[in-house]
Enzyme design. Sequence first.
Site, PDB file in Angstrom:
ATOM      1  N   TYR A 164      13.276 -87.182  -1.109  1.00  0.00           N
ATOM      2  CA  TYR A 164      12.088 -87.932  -0.675  1.00  0.00           C
ATOM      3  C   TYR A 164      11.449 -88.666  -1.847  1.00  0.00           C
ATOM      4  O   TYR A 164      11.151 -89.865  -1.757  1.00  0.00           O
ATOM      5  CB  TYR A 164      11.074 -86.978  -0.033  1.00  0.00           C
ATOM      6  CG  TYR A 164       9.850 -87.682   0.526  1.00  0.00           C
ATOM      7  CD1 TYR A 164       9.920 -88.370   1.738  1.00  0.00           C
ATOM      8  CD2 TYR A 164       8.629 -87.659  -0.148  1.00  0.00           C
ATOM      9  CE1 TYR A 164       8.793 -89.008   2.260  1.00  0.00           C
ATOM     10  CE2 TYR A 164       7.506 -88.295   0.368  1.00  0.00           C
ATOM     11  CZ  TYR A 164       7.595 -88.971   1.577  1.00  0.00           C
ATOM     12  OH  TYR A 164       6.493 -89.615   2.087  1.00  0.00           O
ATOM     13  N   LYS A 168      11.216 -92.849  -2.366  1.00  0.00           N
ATOM     14  CA  LYS A 168       9.994 -93.657  -2.481  1.00  0.00           C
ATOM     15  C   LYS A 168       9.968 -94.405  -3.824  1.00  0.00           C
ATOM     16  O   LYS A 168       9.425 -95.512  -3.912  1.00  0.00           O
ATOM     17  CB  LYS A 168       8.748 -92.781  -2.288  1.00  0.00           C
ATOM     18  CG  LYS A 168       8.619 -92.189  -0.884  1.00  0.00           C
ATOM     19  CD  LYS A 168       8.553 -93.251   0.223  1.00  0.00           C
ATOM     20  CE  LYS A 168       8.224 -92.646   1.578  1.00  0.00           C
ATOM     21  NZ  LYS A 168       8.231 -93.646   2.674  1.00  0.00           N
TER      22      LYS A 168
HETATM   23  P1  NAP Z   1       5.425 -89.145  11.234  1.00  0.00           P
HETATM   24  O1  NAP Z   1       4.203 -88.837  12.035  1.00  0.00           O
HETATM   25  O2  NAP Z   1       6.523 -88.153  11.202  1.00  0.00           O
HETATM   26  O3  NAP Z   1       5.960 -90.562  11.685  1.00  0.00           O
HETATM   27  C1  NAP Z   1       7.169 -91.080  11.213  1.00  0.00           C
HETATM   28  C2  NAP Z   1       7.541 -92.267  12.074  1.00  0.00           C
HETATM   29  O4  NAP Z   1       8.785 -92.799  11.586  1.00  0.00           O
HETATM   30  C3  NAP Z   1       7.778 -91.886  13.539  1.00  0.00           C
HETATM   31  O5  NAP Z   1       7.295 -92.902  14.370  1.00  0.00           O
HETATM   32  C4  NAP Z   1       9.290 -91.807  13.631  1.00  0.00           C
HETATM   33  O6  NAP Z   1       9.818 -92.038  14.922  1.00  0.00           O
HETATM   34  C5  NAP Z   1       9.639 -92.959  12.707  1.00  0.00           C
HETATM   35  N1  NAP Z   1      11.050 -92.970  12.351  1.00  0.00           N
HETATM   36  C6  NAP Z   1      11.769 -91.996  11.752  1.00  0.00           C
HETATM   37  N2  NAP Z   1      13.057 -92.375  11.658  1.00  0.00           N
HETATM   38  C7  NAP Z   1      13.143 -93.618  12.210  1.00  0.00           C
HETATM   39  C8  NAP Z   1      14.183 -94.539  12.412  1.00  0.00           C
HETATM   40  N3  NAP Z   1      15.444 -94.272  12.043  1.00  0.00           N
HETATM   41  N4  NAP Z   1      13.900 -95.732  12.988  1.00  0.00           N
HETATM   42  C9  NAP Z   1      12.632 -96.029  13.382  1.00  0.00           C
HETATM   43  N5  NAP Z   1      11.610 -95.176  13.243  1.00  0.00           N
HETATM   44  C10 NAP Z   1      11.863 -93.992  12.663  1.00  0.00           C
HETATM   45  O7  NAP Z   1       5.029 -89.346   9.688  1.00  0.00           O
HETATM   46  P2  NAP Z   1       3.922 -90.251   8.976  1.00  0.00           P
HETATM   47  O8  NAP Z   1       3.231 -89.356   8.010  1.00  0.00           O
HETATM   48  O9  NAP Z   1       3.129 -91.030   9.943  1.00  0.00           O
HETATM   49  O10 NAP Z   1       4.886 -91.207   8.104  1.00  0.00           O
HETATM   50  C11 NAP Z   1       4.771 -92.623   8.077  1.00  0.00           C
HETATM   51  C12 NAP Z   1       5.088 -93.100   6.671  1.00  0.00           C
HETATM   52  O11 NAP Z   1       4.066 -92.643   5.775  1.00  0.00           O
HETATM   53  C13 NAP Z   1       6.405 -92.569   6.100  1.00  0.00           C
HETATM   54  O12 NAP Z   1       7.079 -93.615   5.424  1.00  0.00           O
HETATM   55  C14 NAP Z   1       5.965 -91.508   5.105  1.00  0.00           C
HETATM   56  O13 NAP Z   1       6.895 -91.311   4.068  1.00  0.00           O
HETATM   57  C15 NAP Z   1       4.675 -92.134   4.598  1.00  0.00           C
HETATM   58  N6  NAP Z   1       3.742 -91.187   3.957  1.00  0.00           N
HETATM   59  C16 NAP Z   1       3.158 -90.193   4.667  1.00  0.00           C
HETATM   60  C17 NAP Z   1       2.290 -89.318   4.016  1.00  0.00           C
HETATM   61  C18 NAP Z   1       1.598 -88.209   4.754  1.00  0.00           C
HETATM   62  O14 NAP Z   1       0.858 -87.430   4.108  1.00  0.00           O
HETATM   63  N7  NAP Z   1       1.767 -88.089   6.062  1.00  0.00           N
HETATM   64  C19 NAP Z   1       2.020 -89.474   2.648  1.00  0.00           C
HETATM   65  C20 NAP Z   1       2.631 -90.515   1.952  1.00  0.00           C
HETATM   66  C21 NAP Z   1       3.493 -91.366   2.620  1.00  0.00           C
HETATM   67  P3  NAP Z   1      10.220 -90.822  15.928  1.00  0.00           P
HETATM   68  O15 NAP Z   1       8.957 -90.380  16.597  1.00  0.00           O
HETATM   69  O16 NAP Z   1      11.203 -91.457  16.855  1.00  0.00           O
HETATM   70  O17 NAP Z   1      10.814 -89.732  15.083  1.00  0.00           O
END
Ligand code: NAP
Length: 244
Positions: A164, A168
């Site tokens: 991960y 990034k």
């Molecule tokens: P999340 O709730 O798990 O959402 C992830 C999203 O990505 C879901 O809509 C998922 O779809 C989609 N996804 C995964 N694989 C995919 C694919 N092959 N094609 C299209 N969509 C896909 O997590 P989140 O926290 O909102 O994450 C969003 C972004 O924020 C990510 O890039 C993550 O690395 C970044 N981020 C998050 C945090 C945090 O604290 N949450 C911190 C830093 C960065 P499905 O529902 O179909 O699985």
Amino acid sequence: MRIALITGANKGIGLATAGRLARDGVHVIVAARKVEAAEEVAGELAAEGLSVGSVQLDVTDPASVSAAAAEVAERHGQLDVLVNNAGILPEATNQDPKEVLDLAMFEQTYATNVLGPVAVTEAFLPLLRKSAEGRIVNVSSAMGSLAHQTDPSSPWHSMVVPAYQSSKAALNAITIVLSKALADTAIKVTSVCPGWVQTDLAPGNMEQAPLTPDEAAEVIARAANLSTDEPTGTFVDASGPVSW
Ligand code: NAP
């Protein structure tokens, strides 16, 4: 009306960003790998009177990516904002890691977090070039910052999730090279750290996260709405610049 496409917009930060940009007066295309999920979110936002569409888009499936780009080209002829939000952290649920570097984790993580944004950006760049103010927002993480990983005083210093974090870091490198390659165009590219957010990214761990997805969407919306005099090729969070 500006047009934005957000990958992984069916839940979490992507869903919140879709709502936020739509309420800002942008036409939002909700992209999700399950078409029903994209349609459901778009239906809910449309019921609020917002301007939204939906499209099936699995960032790891080249046919899906090119079909989505063709669909948006036909519907709108251009794209103003691309938010590369879809991302995964499978190491968080890897029950039986055999070694600290696990090739299967890297393959899975890079396919979505690195090759995904590359494929999607490649496919949508022709449409972004047609915008007077194209914006690409790569949803990254301070956990990918090499500066934080090597700074013992950083809160991220003790974290070890190799696939991960390096995914990034690679995404951040892509932001830098893309911003330079597009410097003579109207397109600006930004890496954004949304902070630690209550989502399903790392089940069991995110309940303690301080931020809601709506709060996290603020910084993404800011990058999506960069004015022409603001710099391209930056890495930011809610407090300002993040060290690469
Ligand atoms: P999340 O709730 O798990 O959402 C992830 C999203 O990505 C879901 O809509 C998922 O779809 C989609 N996804 C995964 N694989 C995919 C694919 N092959 N094609 C299209 N969509 C896909 O997590 P989140 O926290 O909102 O994450 C969003 C972004 O924020 C990510 O890039 C993550 O690395 C970044 N981020 C998050 C945090 C945090 O604290 N949450 C911190 C830093 C960065 P499905 O529902 O179909 O699985």
